[in-house]
Design a protein around this motif. Sequence first.
Motif, mmCIF file in Angstrom:
data_model
loop_
_atom_site.group_PDB
_atom_site.id
_atom_site.type_symbol
_atom_site.label_atom_id
_atom_site.label_comp_id
_atom_site.label_asym_id
_atom_site.label_seq_id
_atom_site.Cartn_x
_atom_site.Cartn_y
_atom_site.Cartn_z
ATOM 1 N N LEU A 109 1.085 -1.111 -0.304
ATOM 2 C CA LEU A 109 -0.196 -0.444 -0.070
ATOM 3 C C LEU A 109 0.824 1.265 0.281
ATOM 4 O O LEU A 109 0.838 2.566 -0.810
ATOM 5 C CB LEU A 109 -0.903 0.011 0.537
ATOM 6 N N ARG A 165 2.548 1.805 -3.969
ATOM 7 C CA ARG A 165 1.458 1.917 -4.142
ATOM 8 C C ARG A 165 1.054 3.797 -4.494
ATOM 9 O O ARG A 165 1.107 4.284 -5.473
ATOM 10 C CB ARG A 165 -0.307 1.640 -4.121
ATOM 11 N N ALA A 166 0.543 4.134 -3.161
ATOM 12 C CA ALA A 166 0.611 5.492 -2.640
ATOM 13 C C ALA A 166 1.839 6.036 -2.893
ATOM 14 O O ALA A 166 2.053 6.966 -4.054
ATOM 15 C CB ALA A 166 0.685 5.939 -0.757
ATOM 16 N N THR A 167 3.072 6.238 -3.161
ATOM 17 C CA THR A 167 3.988 6.749 -3.544
ATOM 18 C C THR A 167 4.359 6.698 -4.929
ATOM 19 O O THR A 167 4.226 7.759 -5.862
ATOM 20 C CB THR A 167 5.671 5.560 -3.101
ATOM 21 N N TRP A 196 1.317 6.609 -6.935
ATOM 22 C CA TRP A 196 -0.060 7.539 -6.922
ATOM 23 C C TRP A 196 0.535 9.058 -7.104
ATOM 24 O O TRP A 196 0.636 10.019 -7.695
ATOM 25 C CB TRP A 196 -0.715 7.301 -6.175
#
Length: 397
Positions: free
Chosen positions: A328, A331-333, A335
């Motif tokens: 997670l 993925r946030a990085t 995005w």
Amino acid sequence: RAPRPAARAVRPHGGDVTLSVLRRASGSARAARTVVALVVAVVVLVIVPRVLSASALTTAEVIVVAILFATSTNLLVGTGGIPTFGQAAFYGAGAYCVGMLAPHLPDVLVALVVAAGAGAVVGFVMSLFVFRVRGLAFVMVTLAVAQIMYTVLLQNNLFGGYDGLAGILPGTIGSFSADSTSGTWILIGAVVIVAMAALRWVHGRPFVRALTAVREDPTRALYLRIQPNTVQRLAMVISAAGTALAGALSAYATTTVSATSLYWTTSAGAVVMCVLGGRRRFWGPAVGAVVYTLAVQELGAAWTWYFIPLGALVVLVVVGLPGGLVDLGERATGWIARAMGRSRTTSQAEPVAGAGAQAGLPSTTVGSSAPEQLVEPAGAAQPPTGTAPSMKVVDGG
């Protein structure tokens, strides 16, 4: 038929040189991350006793012990792909070893070494027969061994029976006394830092690559001259030593040891930590240990049915994030990086459009579906008589 052209000669060692450079770069990046992690850990080790209360410091000790417990377990569950429920046997062996030695052996380091050695011995003995089976049978055999040890310790008054052992204090390390609250924290934190550094070093060795090869395809590993049983037994011994060390530190953190440390729920908790954080990453179990321990400590104090939201979190992670909570974060990085890239592209495109308008060039609208059409000038040559006239409008695309 024309002959085929001769194949171009390839430098014999070009690929090896490139691979060697990439390996050195990867090793340097890994070493840099390890150094940064060690520096941060030492800073936290020094600052935490100054800002936390005694009860909060005890919770912090339980968390760092859980980090070592989960990381040691993940060498089997994640890296080796070995589904085991026997970690409670190693954890309880280390805890009871320290509990029995504490009144007679004041030197803490010797007691910890003996506890880790006891866990390694239990792991080696268990590995001699558990790897004769695979799959669900392996899970049941490891679970049965842990439950046998749990029953023996529970029914034997020599080990405290149902009450267990209490009043376990760390003692001293040379002239340093670890009996105080801050002293116990420094002892536990320092030992966990050293143990995590050792596990990190193990993860960078060829042994772990061999263990991963056995996990992916045992038959192909045999063709590579890798003995699956030998590699897996060594992994169990290393994991057992780290898990027993975590159990010994938990005895110092809580000052008590009971037979519940060998119950099957202890093994289940370690597996849940690995799944929550991410089994395929070294730091994944550490993240899962922090989340799991805080959830049990905080939710358990506020709500009796705290396992309901904890179970829902596990289901969400398993279904939505197979890579764990570490995935997670990545993925946030990604995005954020893509969003910043789009905004940077838009900001660079606006000055280009303005410059084209000042130069008198036709403007285009971003996102328009039809390209701009170019019209022939009035003095263009006409087609000869008898031929079909060409279209005056020419597509600019």
